[in-house]
Design a protein around this motif. Structure first.
Motif, PDB file in Angstrom:
ATOM      1  N   LEU A   7       1.339  -0.998  -0.032  1.00  0.00           N
ATOM      2  CA  LEU A   7       0.205  -0.176   0.454  1.00  0.00           C
ATOM      3  C   LEU A   7       0.849   1.190  -0.327  1.00  0.00           C
ATOM      4  CD1 LEU A   7      -3.411   0.241   0.120  1.00  0.00           C
ATOM      5  CD2 LEU A   7      -2.843   0.494   2.276  1.00  0.00           C
ATOM      6  N   THR A  34      -9.055   1.835   2.868  1.00  0.00           N
ATOM      7  CA  THR A  34      -8.209   0.728   2.415  1.00  0.00           C
ATOM      8  C   THR A  34      -8.033  -0.326   3.033  1.00  0.00           C
ATOM      9  OG1 THR A  34      -8.323   2.718   1.270  1.00  0.00           O
ATOM     10  CG2 THR A  34      -6.694   0.636  -0.500  1.00  0.00           C
ATOM     11  N   ARG A  37     -10.351  -2.729   2.879  1.00  0.00           N
ATOM     12  CA  ARG A  37     -11.061  -3.549   1.673  1.00  0.00           C
ATOM     13  C   ARG A  37     -10.310  -4.465   1.163  1.00  0.00           C
ATOM     14  NH1 ARG A  37     -15.904  -3.078  -0.869  1.00  0.00           N
ATOM     15  NH2 ARG A  37     -15.789  -1.466  -2.699  1.00  0.00           N
ATOM     16  N   CYS A 103      -3.269   4.398  -1.290  1.00  0.00           N
ATOM     17  CA  CYS A 103      -3.481   4.271   0.462  1.00  0.00           C
ATOM     18  C   CYS A 103      -4.676   5.008  -0.202  1.00  0.00           C
ATOM     19  CB  CYS A 103      -2.606   4.946   1.054  1.00  0.00           C
ATOM     20  SG  CYS A 103      -2.618   6.354   1.634  1.00  0.00           S
ATOM     21  N   ASP A 104      -4.970   6.046  -0.835  1.00  0.00           N
ATOM     22  CA  ASP A 104      -6.464   7.292  -1.318  1.00  0.00           C
ATOM     23  C   ASP A 104      -7.916   6.931  -2.118  1.00  0.00           C
ATOM     24  OD1 ASP A 104      -4.898   7.559  -3.236  1.00  0.00           O
ATOM     25  OD2 ASP A 104      -4.379   9.764  -3.454  1.00  0.00           O
ATOM     26  N   PRO A 106     -10.706   3.726  -1.148  1.00  0.00           N
ATOM     27  CA  PRO A 106     -10.689   3.444  -0.152  1.00  0.00           C
ATOM     28  C   PRO A 106     -11.948   2.250  -0.627  1.00  0.00           C
ATOM     29  CG  PRO A 106     -11.581   5.137  -0.184  1.00  0.00           C
ATOM     30  CD  PRO A 106     -10.612   5.873  -1.286  1.00  0.00           C
ATOM     31  N   CYS A 136      -2.736   0.933  -9.479  1.00  0.00           N
ATOM     32  CA  CYS A 136      -3.339  -0.522  -8.940  1.00  0.00           C
ATOM     33  C   CYS A 136      -2.699  -1.450 -10.076  1.00  0.00           C
ATOM     34  CB  CYS A 136      -4.734  -0.494  -9.179  1.00  0.00           C
ATOM     35  SG  CYS A 136      -5.243   1.015  -8.101  1.00  0.00           S
ATOM     36  N   ASN A 182      -9.572   8.081  -6.167  1.00  0.00           N
ATOM     37  CA  ASN A 182      -8.949   8.809  -5.517  1.00  0.00           C
ATOM     38  C   ASN A 182      -9.142  10.108  -4.983  1.00  0.00           C
ATOM     39  OD1 ASN A 182      -7.686  10.116  -7.266  1.00  0.00           O
ATOM     40  ND2 ASN A 182      -5.652  10.212  -7.042  1.00  0.00           N
TER      41      ASN A 182
END
Length: 191
Positions: A7, A34, A37, A103-104, A106, A136, A182
């Motif tokens: 992450l 995040t 998830r 990390c942004d 979620p 990603c 994001n």
């Protein structure tokens, strides 16, 4: 075996006013949402905290995930320095690949990792919808040395898409761009 997921939480979060991973999101924070998830999708999550001297190191260390740090030679050069740290961690562990996510984001899909693993082989596999979502992604270890070399050649950072244009990549079509949104700005205050 499912690869580790790193992450990416080492950015400065300037548009968010700093401390981006811990910005409020719903009943929690961006990073905690995040993590929740993504945890069911992988065997292990490690957080890239950026520089070892970051003020976020202590709070990130409380999140029940390992931490890795950027090579000091590449600190502050953008998300690819975190990707390089992820690749070098995976290589040291004898893994063939690593998956990254910011990390942004979620609301990432519940099957993000499965879709990356099911894609036809390439050095890098990432999602593409109305926009590209190159962080990603699944990264093969073969990308580590070219990425290190590319980062050594630039000053001030390297655009992710510029680097990916030099690699063997595949994309996975996104049918719900909202899942990859994001969060870059703090929520508006009511009223």
């Amino acid at each position: 075996m499912t690869p580790k997921l790193v992450l990416l939480a080492g950015g400065k979060g300037k548009r968010m006013g700093g401390d981006k991973p811990f910005a409020p999101y719903g009943q929690s924070t961006l990073i905690e949402t995040t993590l929740a998830r993504l945890r069911p999708q992988v065997r292990e999550i490690v957080i890239n905290a950026g520089a070892k001297t970051s003020p976020l190191v202590l709070p990130l260390s409380c999140l029940d995930a390992g931490l890795i740090f950027d090579d000091p030679a590449f600190e502050g050069l953008g998300p690819l320095s975190g990707v390089l740290s992820a690749l070098e961690m995976a290589r040291a562990a004898g893994d063939a690949m690593v998956i990254t996510a910011p990390c942004d984001m979620p609301d990432l899909p519940d099957d993000m990792v499965a879709r990356l693993l099911a894609a036809p082989p390439a050095d890098v596999v990432y999602f593409k919808g109305a926009r590209d979502y190159p962080l990603c992604a699944l990264w093969r270890i073969s990308v580590a040395d070219p990425l290190r070399n590319a980062l050594q050649q630039v000053e001030g950072g390297l655009a992710v898409m510029r680097f990916l244009a030099t690699q063997n990549v595949r994309t996975i079509a996104v049918d719900d761009d909202a899942a990859f949104a994001n969060i870059n700005y703090p929520p508006l205050a009511p009223g």
